[in-house]
Each structure stands twice: as structure tokens, then as C-alpha cells.
Write a protein that holds these residues in place. Sequence first.
Motif, mmCIF file in Angstrom:
data_model
loop_
_atom_site.group_PDB
_atom_site.id
_atom_site.type_symbol
_atom_site.label_atom_id
_atom_site.label_comp_id
_atom_site.label_asym_id
_atom_site.label_seq_id
_atom_site.Cartn_x
_atom_site.Cartn_y
_atom_site.Cartn_z
ATOM 1 N N VAL A 154 0.813 -1.214 0.000
ATOM 2 C CA VAL A 154 0.000 0.000 0.000
ATOM 3 C C VAL A 154 0.851 1.271 0.000
ATOM 4 O O VAL A 154 0.324 2.370 -0.154
ATOM 5 N N MET A 155 2.155 1.131 0.188
ATOM 6 C CA MET A 155 3.052 2.285 0.184
ATOM 7 C C MET A 155 3.920 2.263 -1.080
ATOM 8 O O MET A 155 4.096 1.224 -1.700
ATOM 9 N N VAL A 156 4.460 3.436 -1.442
ATOM 10 C CA VAL A 156 5.402 3.463 -2.564
ATOM 11 C C VAL A 156 6.596 2.579 -2.216
ATOM 12 O O VAL A 156 6.967 2.448 -1.043
ATOM 13 N N LYS A 157 7.197 1.957 -3.220
ATOM 14 C CA LYS A 157 8.201 0.917 -2.997
ATOM 15 C C LYS A 157 9.366 1.377 -2.119
ATOM 16 O O LYS A 157 9.772 0.665 -1.191
ATOM 17 N N GLU A 158 9.916 2.555 -2.397
ATOM 18 C CA GLU A 158 11.086 3.015 -1.640
ATOM 19 C C GLU A 158 10.760 3.147 -0.152
ATOM 20 O O GLU A 158 11.555 2.755 0.704
#
Length: 297
Positions: free
Chosen positions: A196-200
Motif C-alpha cells: 500500500v506504500m510506494v516501494k522506496e
Amino acid sequence: MSKTFRIVLALLALGVFSFPVFAADDAAAGGDAVVARVNGQEIHRSDVMRELQLMGPQAQQIPAQMLYPELLQKMIATRLVSAQGYAEKLQDTPEVKAQLKDAEAQIVAQMYVHRSIQPKITEAKIKEHYDELAAKFKPQDEVRARHILMPTEAEAEDIIKQLKGGADFAKLAQEKSHDTGSAKQGGDLGYFTHDVMVKEFADAAFAMKPGELSDKPVKTSFGYHVIKVEDKRKSAPPPLSEVHDQIANQLGQDMTNELVKGLEAKAKIEKFNIDGTPLKTASTGSAAPAETSAPAK
């Protein structure tokens, strides 16, 4: 979308599975109170309840006291305007009679489905369905983290220095973070899964241990994040109390679907194009007899 599913949606829109929001208030108030008079014509609490039913289940998730003033004003306006229409005998026109016939058919359908389905949506059935869903639930790793979002790397590095010097993370987040939504919560993002979060951001948070602060800013398309991991856990199904109404509604949809299918199986149904011409077969494009659904023998 199948024909049966469209019917289900139409019945749901009628509020088939809804409950009167003022039921408890009725008992407390001691009966069907008069809530307004329009030129001597009374509007009762039960009239308001029926109007709420027609608004459907979504409206009934809103606190009654928020809906009541606007809804009552709408009902007063309707009484005023309809009185003028009655005075001009519009109730006797073909247009009004046709619409009344359609409205009656919808209300009868709503009542039939409600009486057929509602008694079957028992607490035991809801619990059984919940247990089935819970048994299929696949736990995922979750992280609870806080963050402070800064527009530049230098500003984020300065935040890290302040935190390592003893500054309070939540207080700094409220004062400095450019993520205004989480800043109000002291930077708290709650529990989240990796996807659910950006990959980084997710890669960095899931690589950290509870209580750990990121040594350097984490760059994403939103800016530079300072991350603090609060906790890690395996996800679990929500408690029954949180999903009770959703499950009841889903059971109602499934039961209505089956009810309509059963009625279709016993009926003779003929379908034509919108202009009344015969339907064409998909394979040849040639005219075919009207599509018919006949009762099973």
C-alpha cells in the motif's frame, strides 16, 4: 453485468435491507409524533422514517440528527408543491397514473424481497459467514510507522539530527512535516502492508526494527521521508463487530440474487430489441426468434 445482478442492484437501491434509523427514538418519544404542519396537514415521525428508507442504506449511515433538518424541509416543500398539483388535478393525468403504477410495482417488489429475505439474515447466519471468511484470511506482514516528510534532503537530515538529539518525533511531525494529513497524528501512518506504500518507503520501513529511526532520509516521488518504525505484526481479520453490517448486506445481496434466479426459472420471459424487432444471433447477425426463457419442466 448480468440481468440478475442489475435487478439486485435496483432492489438494493430501494433500501430492501435497510432499517429505520428512528426506531429507538420512536419508543423514547412515545409514539408517532407530529414533526410539522403544512397548512394544517400533519407530517409525522413515521413519514420521516419512510422517507429515510427510500434514501437507502448509505444515507442511514449518517447520524439522524444531521439529516433531519434538511429532510424535513424537503418534505415540507413537497407538501406545498404537491398541494398545488392536486389543485390542478394532475393526479388524474395519464403521465401521473403511469408513474404511480411504476412506483407501486417497485414498492411491492421491495416489500416482497424484504419479507422473504430479512428473516433469513440471522445472527447465526452472519456469524457462520464471518467464520468462513476468517478461515480463508491469509495473514500478511504489517508495519506501524511514523514519518516526517520534507521537500529537501538537507531539511530531512536536519530533522534526523534533532531526533537523535532528543527531540520528540510526534511534536516535530506536527510542526514540520509536509504530509499535513499524518502530521496531525504526529506522523503516525498506522499499520500498513508493503503493497500500500510506494516501494522506496515500504522497502525502508519493512527493513527496520521496532523503535528504529532511519539513519538517512528515504527519497520518494513525494519528497524525503524520516521514518520511525513503531511496531511489526501479522495482520488479522477485523472483529465481527466491525464487519457485521457489511456481512448482513452481502448475505442479503446473495439471497436476493438466488430469489430472482428462482423466479426467472419458473417464468416465461420474452425479450426483444428496444425498437421491438427480433433479437439477432451473435454468430450470424441474422434475425432470430425473440429470446425466451421458459419455465423448466
